[in-house]
Design an enzyme around this catalytic site. Sequence first.
Site, short mmCIF file in Angstrom:
data_model
loop_
_atom_site.label_atom_id
_atom_site.label_comp_id
_atom_site.label_asym_id
_atom_site.label_seq_id
_atom_site.Cartn_x
_atom_site.Cartn_y
_atom_site.Cartn_z
N HIS A 114 0.30 2.36 -7.33
CA HIS A 114 0.90 2.00 -6.05
C HIS A 114 2.17 1.15 -6.16
CE1 HIS A 114 -1.29 -1.78 -6.66
NE2 HIS A 114 -0.44 -2.33 -5.81
C1 UD1 Z 1 1.30 -4.49 -1.21
C2 UD1 Z 1 1.77 -5.70 -2.02
C3 UD1 Z 1 1.32 -5.53 -3.47
C4 UD1 Z 1 -0.15 -5.27 -3.57
C5 UD1 Z 1 -0.55 -4.11 -2.67
C6 UD1 Z 1 -2.05 -3.97 -2.65
C7 UD1 Z 1 3.89 -6.77 -1.36
C8 UD1 Z 1 5.34 -6.88 -1.65
N1 UD1 Z 1 3.24 -5.80 -2.04
O1 UD1 Z 1 1.96 -3.36 -1.73
O2 UD1 Z 1 1.61 -6.72 -4.17
O3 UD1 Z 1 -0.47 -4.96 -4.89
O4 UD1 Z 1 -0.10 -4.37 -1.33
O5 UD1 Z 1 -2.46 -2.70 -2.27
O6 UD1 Z 1 3.37 -7.52 -0.59
N2 UD1 Z 1 1.03 1.95 4.16
C9 UD1 Z 1 0.27 2.73 5.02
N3 UD1 Z 1 -0.86 2.17 5.52
C10 UD1 Z 1 -1.26 0.90 5.27
C11 UD1 Z 1 -0.46 0.13 4.40
C12 UD1 Z 1 0.68 0.66 3.86
O7 UD1 Z 1 0.59 3.88 5.29
O8 UD1 Z 1 -2.31 0.48 5.76
C13 UD1 Z 1 2.24 2.57 3.53
C14 UD1 Z 1 3.51 2.37 4.35
O9 UD1 Z 1 4.27 3.52 4.20
C15 UD1 Z 1 4.18 1.23 3.61
C16 UD1 Z 1 3.74 1.43 2.18
O10 UD1 Z 1 2.43 1.97 2.26
O11 UD1 Z 1 5.58 1.25 3.75
C17 UD1 Z 1 3.73 0.17 1.36
O12 UD1 Z 1 2.95 -0.86 1.99
P1 UD1 Z 1 3.30 -2.41 1.72
O13 UD1 Z 1 2.26 -3.26 2.32
O14 UD1 Z 1 4.71 -2.66 2.08
O15 UD1 Z 1 3.25 -2.52 0.16
P2 UD1 Z 1 2.12 -2.06 -0.85
O16 UD1 Z 1 2.69 -1.03 -1.75
O17 UD1 Z 1 0.86 -1.76 -0.13
N1 UDP Z 2 -9.76 -0.86 -4.61
C1 UDP Z 2 -10.68 -0.29 -3.72
N2 UDP Z 2 -10.51 1.05 -3.39
C2 UDP Z 2 -9.52 1.81 -3.92
C3 UDP Z 2 -8.60 1.20 -4.82
C4 UDP Z 2 -8.74 -0.13 -5.13
O1 UDP Z 2 -11.61 -0.95 -3.24
O2 UDP Z 2 -9.44 3.00 -3.60
C5 UDP Z 2 -9.90 -2.30 -4.92
C6 UDP Z 2 -10.04 -2.60 -6.40
O3 UDP Z 2 -11.39 -2.54 -6.80
C7 UDP Z 2 -9.47 -4.00 -6.49
C8 UDP Z 2 -8.41 -4.02 -5.42
O4 UDP Z 2 -8.70 -2.93 -4.53
O5 UDP Z 2 -10.48 -4.96 -6.16
C9 UDP Z 2 -7.04 -3.86 -6.02
O6 UDP Z 2 -6.12 -3.64 -5.02
P1 UDP Z 2 -4.69 -3.00 -5.29
O7 UDP Z 2 -4.72 -2.19 -6.53
O8 UDP Z 2 -4.30 -2.34 -4.02
O9 UDP Z 2 -3.75 -4.28 -5.42
P2 UDP Z 2 -3.38 -5.27 -6.63
O10 UDP Z 2 -4.62 -5.80 -7.21
O11 UDP Z 2 -2.53 -4.49 -7.60
O12 UDP Z 2 -2.57 -6.31 -5.94
#
Ligand code: UD1
Ligand code: UDP
Length: 353
Positions: free
Chosen positions: A202
């Site tokens: 991601h």
């Molecule tokens: C964010 C965090 C990252 C974390 C991740 C966990 C920041 C800068 N990044 O990244 O550190 O590891 O969350 O998963 O804060 N979107 C949807 N539905 C949702 C959420 C997101 O469709 O419920 C899509 C949107 O197109 C959005 C993109 O995902 O633009 C990215 O979402 P965003 O929250 O900006 O960043 P993450 O990649 O989720």
């Molecule tokens: N996770 C989950 N379902 C999924 C993918 C991840 O429950 O389909 C959980 C995973 O076990 C971990 C957390 O989400 O506890 C990690 O989140 P993510 O990878 O989105 O973010 P990061 O840790 O890189 O910030």
Amino acid sequence: MQITCIVGARPQFIKLSPFLKAAEAANHDVRIIHTGQHYDDEMSDAFFRDLEIKSPDLNLNIGSNSQAVQTAQMLEGIEIDLLKNKPDWVVVFGDTNSTLAGSLAAAKINIPTAHIEAGLRSFNREMPEEINRIVTDHLSDLLFVPSDEGMINLEKEGLADKSIRTGDLMADILETFRTKIKENILDKFGVKKGTYCLLTLHRPASVDDYDMLCWMIDQVSQTDKTILFPAHPRTRNAIKNNNIKIPNSIKLIPPLGYLEFQTLQAKAFAILTDSGGVQKEAYLWKVPCFTLRTETEWTETIDSGWNTIVFPGKGNLKKAIEDWEKPNAHSNLYGDGKASEAMVNELYRKSNP
Ligand code: UD1
Ligand code: UDP
């Protein structure tokens, strides 16, 4: 003691769960602000339901946007709530934009702030999370640090005095789920124990660039295993918008709930990821992890031999998996599953000197 917890993204709901239980068990009053950074049911509400977290007291519903706009809108909403409710502590988790907005809003109006999962550094400022971590650690009054490496980083930045090594909340919650993992949960996914790899991607660096995303998919498909790939919405959108063809060996599925995902981790042949939390959980489940990134904040998992960096665009995942040798040792890197209690006790002690 009044505590306002600020969360917004999937891993923060997971970390909130054990902290909330410990705080409520000690009769503290916890207010939850959800920024709305994650909003799909499977990225947000599903975790509140499955982990039995009470509904947020306030959801700012900020949603997706550019780094600055998203953070600025969060700041505005959080400040209003903090001024109204004046908690004894604000608690922020991890390194997302919700973390940064929470710590910045609180610091500007002098509300004491604690940062959970402090001290991590990738030393890569191209990651938005690295900026969020550094600023949050410097702004916060109390730093709860999950690893020895984190303590070393904070000492180098002159922050040792406000840092305390507590262990990791993700180890706390994982311990409470160990007995709930049942092999028959795998039936739903059509896989058997030890025969598949679990993939998550991601990070913007992995999925926002077309060539890099194709490289990732190609590397993963060269392993001779079935790949289960619960795709984050960012990744799902990138695959769809670029019409990327997914080979048959890769089963693209929606993001999963905590129990299903932990089960798939625990029973996997290997875990392939760019996630922070997943690297740590792979270690806790004693499953080899191959991290598709240029570096990691969780360096102790690499030093222990359970995690291997596969350099994006250059590395060879298939070979890395073939060459991996199971380490003889597995030490307790992330605490005894009681980090949440230690954090709550420390917050109370600091409020009542
Ligand atoms: C964010 C965090 C990252 C974390 C991740 C966990 C920041 C800068 N990044 O990244 O550190 O590891 O969350 O998963 O804060 N979107 C949807 N539905 C949702 C959420 C997101 O469709 O419920 C899509 C949107 O197109 C959005 C993109 O995902 O633009 C990215 O979402 P965003 O929250 O900006 O960043 P993450 O990649 O989720
Ligand atoms: N996770 C989950 N379902 C999924 C993918 C991840 O429950 O389909 C959980 C995973 O076990 C971990 C957390 O989400 O506890 C990690 O989140 P993510 O990878 O989105 O973010 P990061 O840790 O890189 O910030």
